[in-house]
Design an enzyme around this catalytic site. Structure first.
Site, short mmCIF file in Angstrom:
data_model
loop_
_atom_site.label_atom_id
_atom_site.label_comp_id
_atom_site.label_asym_id
_atom_site.label_seq_id
_atom_site.Cartn_x
_atom_site.Cartn_y
_atom_site.Cartn_z
CE1 TYR A 188 12.00 35.82 40.10
CE2 TYR A 188 12.13 33.53 40.97
CZ TYR A 188 12.86 34.60 40.37
OH TYR A 188 14.24 34.62 40.37
CD GLU A 215 14.83 37.27 37.78
OE1 GLU A 215 15.26 37.06 39.06
OE2 GLU A 215 14.53 38.23 37.14
#
Ligand code: GDP
Ligand code: MN
Length: 389
Positions: free
Chosen positions: A107, A197
């Site tokens: 991530y 993101e």
């Protein structure tokens, strides 16, 4: 403003961040054609919401024929994920990409943190990327590494390394991640993004870092500087009432309660919403008509407000300064007549020409209750909304 994954990935490429090979399509035939070029593909619903993997919006097709079939089912359907709400979102486009061999899902994100005084960009990385990232954040937050960056200085390599080692990468991986993060940081600053993101950022079997997913939000107030970004806006994804309001120059945000409110000034609007909640109610919206609203603008704002079918009673709270109370009263009376409004209306006026305003309302023959204090107004409107249900 939000954009789609396929648009985010084009921007990634502009900033030299690698993404899987692929293209966007809006018909099953187009999907089939892309699949014929690529081979085995993953088909991804393009909606302004995440959670698609778990909601059935990410599917793998082994042949062009299968790709066609999946696309036919997906396009035009409503996809429900934990981020869309129960009504779901219509899929108008899909992204068709090569299927990559995933070694590990990481991530990576950058968000402008408004809770800090300097509103600094905060870089976040985790070795536990993928569809469970929300669980990681809630249950094992120590697995997410954070670094604050200085928005006027440049991004430094040691910050990149801190994130990279936090993502569990080795020396070679850290070098690649630092380069990628530097590019991502330039995107955020260069395009006035408020959030990016990459979840997951994958390591392939060959050791490459590739952005498998992409999400970018932009600061609306920075859009005038970036006409190229403004063009990426997808009106079909936005709340229709909010869209109408933004065209009118009215600040409106739809919420889930049943007490509609119209206020001048953002601070007063927030305070009004708080008082509605204190009185045991739930506001249906935030609506700031602004300082210099004409009675025509008030009428339009009002029509947006009552188009929300959840609204059971309305509170108008105006502090007349530049916006005079008699003008507001006239706007309200016109609106109530033209729109054939049958909902109970509580009005609290203060300030310039308040007596004229109240007299106009009292003489209008409409079902309008004039309250003296804001506290009284909030209590009244909440009980009216409750008795309407
Ligand atoms: P989201 O659920 O809306 O965030 O959609 P993502 O784009 O993140 O996809 C969800 C999951 O689908 C990913 O975490 C991957 O596990 C899987 N996925 C997506 N693209 C590929 C791919 O090209 N190959 C493989 N093997 N899995 C993929
Ligand atoms: Mn994702």
């Amino acid at each position: 403003m939000k954009i789609h994954e396929y648009q985010a990935k084009k921007l990634f490429n502009d900033f030299k961040i690698p993404t899987p090979k692929g293209d966007v399509a809006s018909t099953p035939d187009e999907v089939k054609k892309i699949a014929e070029d690529i081979g085995k593909v993953v088909i991804k619903a393009q909606i302004h919401a995440g959670g698609r993997g778990k909601g059935g919006g990410v599917k793998i097709a082994s042949s062009p024929g299968e790709a066609y079939k999946i696309a036919k089912e997906m396009l035009g359907s409503k996809l429900v994920t934990h981020q869309t709400g129960p009504e779901g979102k219509t899929v108008n486009k899909v992204l068709v990409e090569e299927v990559l061999d995933i070694e590990k899902e990481l991530y990576l994100g950058i968000v402008i943190d408004r809770s800090q005084k300097e509103e600094q960009p905060v870089i976040m990385g985790s070795s536990e990327g993928g569809v469970e990232i929300e669980k990681v954040a809630a249950q094992t937050p120590e697995k997410i590494v954070k670094v604050s960056a200085n928005p006027v200085g440049s991004f430094s390599a040691y910050q990149g390394r801190k994130i990279a080692y936090g993502m569990g990468l080795d020396k070679d991986g850290a070098k690649k991640a630092t380069r990628l993060l530097n590019n991502l940081y330039n995107l955020v600053i260069g395009k006035d993004a408020s959030l990016v993101e990459i979840n997951p950022l994958i390591i392939t079997k060959e050791g490459e870092l590739i952005a498998l997913d992409g999400k970018i939000n932009f600061d609306d107030d920075g859009l005038y500087r970036h006409p190229d970004i403004k063009e990426l806006r997808d009106l079909e994804e936005e709340e229709p009432l909010e869209r109408q309001a933004s065209d009118l120059g009215v600040n409106y945000i739809k919420l889930d309660g049943n007490v509609g409110c119209m206020v001048n000034g953002a601070g007063l609007a927030m305070a009004t919403m708080d008082l509605i909640q204190l009185a045991g109610g739930e506001p249906a919206n935030f609506l700031d008509v602004g300082g210099g609203a004409s009675s025509e603008k008030i009428e339009k704002a009002f029509s947006i407000l009552i188009s929300d079918k959840n609204v059971k009673a309305i509170l108008v709270n105006i502090f007349g300064g530049i916006l005079r109370c008699d003008r507001v009263a006239n706007g309200l009376i016109e609106a109530a007549k033209n729109l054939d409004m049958s909902l109970p209306l509580v009005v609290r006026l203060q300030g310039t020409n308040v007596e004229e305003g109240k007299a106009l309302l009292n003489d209008s023959g409409l079902k309008i209750e004039v309250a003296q204090s804001l506290d009284e107004a909030a209590k009244k409107v909440v009980s009216l909304a409750a008795s309407e249900v």
